[in-house]
Design a protein around this motif. Sequence first.
Motif, short mmCIF file in Angstrom:
data_model
loop_
_atom_site.label_atom_id
_atom_site.label_comp_id
_atom_site.label_asym_id
_atom_site.label_seq_id
_atom_site.Cartn_x
_atom_site.Cartn_y
_atom_site.Cartn_z
N GLU A 40 3.39 -8.18 -8.33
CA GLU A 40 2.90 -6.93 -7.75
C GLU A 40 1.77 -6.42 -8.63
O GLU A 40 1.91 -6.32 -9.85
CB GLU A 40 4.01 -5.89 -7.66
N GLU A 49 1.52 -6.61 -3.10
CA GLU A 49 2.33 -7.76 -3.45
C GLU A 49 1.58 -9.03 -3.11
O GLU A 49 1.05 -9.17 -2.00
CB GLU A 49 3.66 -7.72 -2.69
N LYS A 349 2.94 1.35 -1.10
CA LYS A 349 2.96 0.08 -0.39
C LYS A 349 1.92 -0.01 0.72
O LYS A 349 1.98 -0.92 1.55
CB LYS A 349 4.36 -0.14 0.23
#
Length: 443
Positions: A40, A49, A349
Amino acid sequence: MPEYKQFPLADTAEGLTEAEILNWRVKPGDEVRVNQIVVEIETAKAAVELPIPWSGVVTELLAEPGQTVEVGTPIMTVDVDPGGDSAGPGPANNGSVKVEPAAPATPAAAAEEEMKPLVGYGSKAVSAKRRPRKAVASQGADTVAAQVADPAVAATNTHVPLAKPPVRKLAKELGVDLRTVPGSADGGVITREDVRRAAQPRPAPAAAPSGARERRVPVRGVRKATAQAMVDSAFSAPHVTEFLTVDVTPMMTLREKLKTTPEFSAVKLTPLAFAAKAVCLAVRRTPDVNAVWDEQAAEIVYKDYVHLGIAAATPRGLVVPKVRDADAMSLAELAAAIEALTSTAKEGKTPPEDMLGGTFTITNVGVFGVDTGTPIINPGESAILALGAIRDMPWVVDGELAVRKVLQLSLSFDHRVVDGQQGSQFLADVGALLSDPATAITY
């Protein structure tokens, strides 16, 4: 013979130049498969990622958590033929490491080699030959061990401090910059004692007693990108900011009513969703706020779609992910999209591609209890709307004083693209839609 490939830090489709290693999902000796997430990283936009494009066994990690790495730099070595001759030298036995490009044995394998399994990895795997490590006679055993454990040290000892991974981990925990620590072991290798000694508080100089109460944090990642973007915008686009205070009591009443309907039962319906819908409707009458100034072409580019940016505060800093084609969404769809988008952003994310290509931005400073502000336009756009806190305030209604739900709006726009009349009209339209949602039927 074992076949080693080096896994490089890839450009994750956003013009990336460097990234920080956040954490590894694998360790030396682990088996990996194609497209398995192995690391990551934090880019200038968000945490990302990275998957591996090959199968094999991890032999070395070439970068440590917290280290900033340039795009294209190898960060991991993988043995893609672990079933080969185990007697061959490899990273684990401190021998000469031979990293060869993959050589498919059949046409089918060759075709597979040329496939692009992952975005950002190019048309084929990146591999390179590495020179054998040689211990210099004047170096001690600890120095050689440090070089074996940290390949970056083997490459150069002028930029990377000589320290074993456990020592680096201790330094990170104690907040010690290894570049400032002199090594006491043979060859200048930094020991645990050196790190602990450097971590001990030092008395502040008499001339500057406040120094002991200061701390310095490197500017990088999201914070660095945001700072540069704001400077570029503030000094390239002539900003004008206008303000409007509106009674949004009817909107809040409609909100409570809609929350009881089946369509909105599973949706978090917020004032931000109403503002997003109002912006998309108001853009129809004032498309200039959804346009952009093209300096090189000396043109104004009008966008016939709204990619709506929603400013979100996250632990890594301010990010502005986009709701694509927001103008084509219903109120319920917008509410669901905003909820998903902000939740993903706060977790760090958000995919890098979701940060790009915005046409208009909304920032909700009201969630912090702030009434108003003068927002800075995002680069590549021409306007940004700020929503203040909704408060109970005295308001005149039909000649009578009443307590109403009141909201302050502020609109900043690029005066090269948006004239005062256009900016005022757009802000008035948004205000009208929020103060009387039934007005939407006229748009």
